[in-house]
Design a protein around this motif. Structure first.
Motif, mmCIF file in Angstrom:
data_model
loop_
_atom_site.group_PDB
_atom_site.id
_atom_site.type_symbol
_atom_site.label_atom_id
_atom_site.label_comp_id
_atom_site.label_asym_id
_atom_site.label_seq_id
_atom_site.Cartn_x
_atom_site.Cartn_y
_atom_site.Cartn_z
ATOM 1 N N UNK A 1 -8.272 8.348 74.651
ATOM 2 C CA UNK A 1 -9.518 9.106 74.485
ATOM 3 C C UNK A 1 -9.248 10.592 74.318
ATOM 4 N N UNK A 2 -8.190 10.916 73.565
ATOM 5 C CA UNK A 2 -7.888 12.303 73.267
ATOM 6 C C UNK A 2 -7.168 13.070 74.354
ATOM 7 N N UNK A 3 -6.833 12.403 75.450
ATOM 8 C CA UNK A 3 -6.135 13.067 76.566
ATOM 9 C C UNK A 3 -4.718 12.506 76.654
ATOM 10 N N UNK A 4 -3.737 13.391 76.782
ATOM 11 C CA UNK A 4 -2.345 12.973 76.843
ATOM 12 C C UNK A 4 -2.062 12.194 78.123
ATOM 13 N N UNK A 5 -1.276 11.124 77.994
ATOM 14 C CA UNK A 5 -0.839 10.388 79.176
ATOM 15 C C UNK A 5 0.319 11.136 79.831
ATOM 16 N N UNK A 6 0.487 10.921 81.140
ATOM 17 C CA UNK A 6 1.485 11.669 81.903
ATOM 18 C C UNK A 6 2.908 11.164 81.697
#
Length: 497
Positions: free
Chosen positions: A402-407
């Protein structure tokens, strides 16, 4: 008309015992299905057809003689390529172990064979089980049976695909960060992660570390129960097993056919993210719609979850410790022959101090106690099995949700490792399809040690889901799958990244 290979394991075993289905007929059907569709998905990476046919003939002879038959008599079995099956390769998906032939069966394989199961082949994995996408440089990628361009998840991806496509009725799996549950959800089958110690492992090199557990995989809960009941035995080589089963082998009938559960008596917690997982909005919405179809069945349904504070840190550190203990020598001696997931895990492990590990273990203890307090007020937790819908296998891991980078490369597995951290039993079951038309799975999490009860509840929910076309288990189009081009012809088939 149903082919023998598509029969549930429980049904096939009953028909064999009644002399209405020959083990030879069943084996020929399974082998025929593998030959027809496996080129399109690459689930079976080592075949044991000749020995399987011999064993099937021996099984048939035993039936005709009136011998006492084991609970899995004549059933074909797929064995994950992290687990030894005598005479077959155990390559771990690694080019360094391409010629490694197992000299003996791992304990669970030996038990399943004693129960009458027949090993027909080994199923594909990511290299050393590292990652939720089944692909490696030795055997290549495994495609989803609903769309071979998409991931089957992992690390038990080959087992899940073989089950979904009717190649075998039973398959072994193992689960650290969801390696049984994630592929089960992506492929529309059942995968069970037990409480630590319930299923013994004689191959863990860090036997006291509980994050990795062996588990059964099948096409429905009853089949998983049947298989699980044949995997239970005390093994002194596994300290967790030795402690749990100190009084002797558990009563297998309690797991083979758990007593019915009245869902109307249960206090259920439902969550889309355990408070920290990066769940896609579309998956959260799908889950809420699925819950709406059966949630009124329970005594109560509350949208809440156990306290998972520091869950990411706990899993990240303990996972790195496990990989460091197993793979440091490989990375140092053969850096050009191991994949990025292995290299990254070892490098991360080398970066932690004893203080970091001590902190992670302390945080895990607090997290565990939080879960026990929560389960004093709730009987079971229901959640999505995976944070995302199946994506192309060419994507090594989801870098964005959803447009957010995974850690991390395994951050998208957080729905599963939330449970791993606490050591509770969890079973993933099919719940129809998601908004993209691909398989969707939910996981049912039970109290610590409540494995039989968790499976009993899953069986009841499975029946509710199966009665509704919108939530029933999806089945791949076998005829269409057999017409798809071979996985080996696809670009990047054997690439690491």
């Amino acid at each position: 008309m149903t082919e023998p290979c598509d029969l549930p394991a429980v049904t096939a075993r009953a028909l064999i015992g009644e002399r209405k289905l020959s083990p030879v007929e069943l084996m020929d059907s399974c082998i025929g299905r593998i030959e027809k569709v496996d080129p399109a998905v690459n689930a079976i990476i080592a075949r044991a057809f000749d020995t399987a046919r011999v064993a099937a003939r021996e099984s048939e002879a035993a039936v005709m003689r009136g011998d006492e038959l084991g609970p899995l008599h004549g059933l074909a079995l797929g064995v994950k390529d992290l687990i030894d099956a005598k005479g077959l390769p155990t390559s771990f998906g690694s080019v360094l172990f391409a010629d490694n032939i197992a000299a003996a069966d791992e304990a669970i394989v030996a038990m399943l064979k004693r129960a009458g199961a027949i090993v027909v082949g080994k199923t594909n994995v990511p290299e050393w089980g590292a990652g939720g996408n089944t692909r490696n440089a030795l055997h290549g990628a495994t495609g989803n049976p609903f769309d071979p361009e998409r991931s089957a998840a992992g690390s038990s991806g080959g087992s899940a695909v073989a089950l979904a496509a009717g190649m075998v009725p039973l398959a072994t799996g193992s689960d650290t960060g969801g390696s049984v549950r994630n592929p089960a959800a992506f492929c529309g089958v059942v995968g069970f992660r037990p409480s630590p110690g319930l299923i013994a492992s004689n191959s863990r090199n860090m036997a006291w570390l509980q994050i990795s557990q062996l588990g059964p995989m099948a096409r429905n809960v009853s089949d998983a129960c049947l298989m699980l009941s044949c995997m239970l035995d005390r093994d002194a080589r596994d300290p967790l097993s030795a402690i749990l089963h100190a009084g002797g082998t558990p009563v297998t009938t309690a797991y083979r056919n758990p007593p019915p559960v009245d869902l109307a008596t249960l206090r259920i917690a439902a969550t889309t993210d355990f408070g920290f997982a990066p769940t896609e909005r579309a998956i959260a919405e799908t889950f809420r719609k699925k819950i709406a179809t059966f949630g009124s069945t329970f005594r109560s349904l509350e949208w809440t979850h156990p306290d998972c504070s520091h869950a990411d840190e706990v899993f990240r550190v303990l996972r790195a410790v496990a990989f460091l203990g197993r793979h440091r020598d490989l990375v140092e001696k053969h850096p050009d022959k191991v994949g990025p997931n292995i290299r990254d895990n070892v490098a991360e492990g080398l970066g932690y101090s004893a203080l970091d590990v001590a902190r992670a273990l302390s945080l895990q203890t607090t997290l565990y106690r939080n879960w026990q307090q929560f389960f004093g007020q709730h009987d079971f937790v229901i959640a999505p099995a995976v944070t995302i819908s199946p994506r192309p296998w060419s994507e090594l891991y989801p870098a964005m949700i959803d447009g957010v980078a995974t850690k991390t490369y395994f951050h998208w597995l957080a729905m599963a490792y939330a449970v791993t951290n606490a050591g509770h039993p969890a079973v993933a079951i099919p719940a129809g399809r998601d908004g993209a038309g691909l398989p969707f799975g939910i996981q049912i999490v039970g109290p610590r040690g409540g494995d039989a009860a968790t499976l009993a509840v899953a069986r009841e929910i499975e029946a509710l889901l199966g009665a509704n076309p919108e939530t029933a288990r999806p089945i791949p189009d076998i005829a269409w799958l057999g017409r798809q081009p071979p996985m080996a012809s696809r670009p990047g088939f054997r690439a690491f990244d």
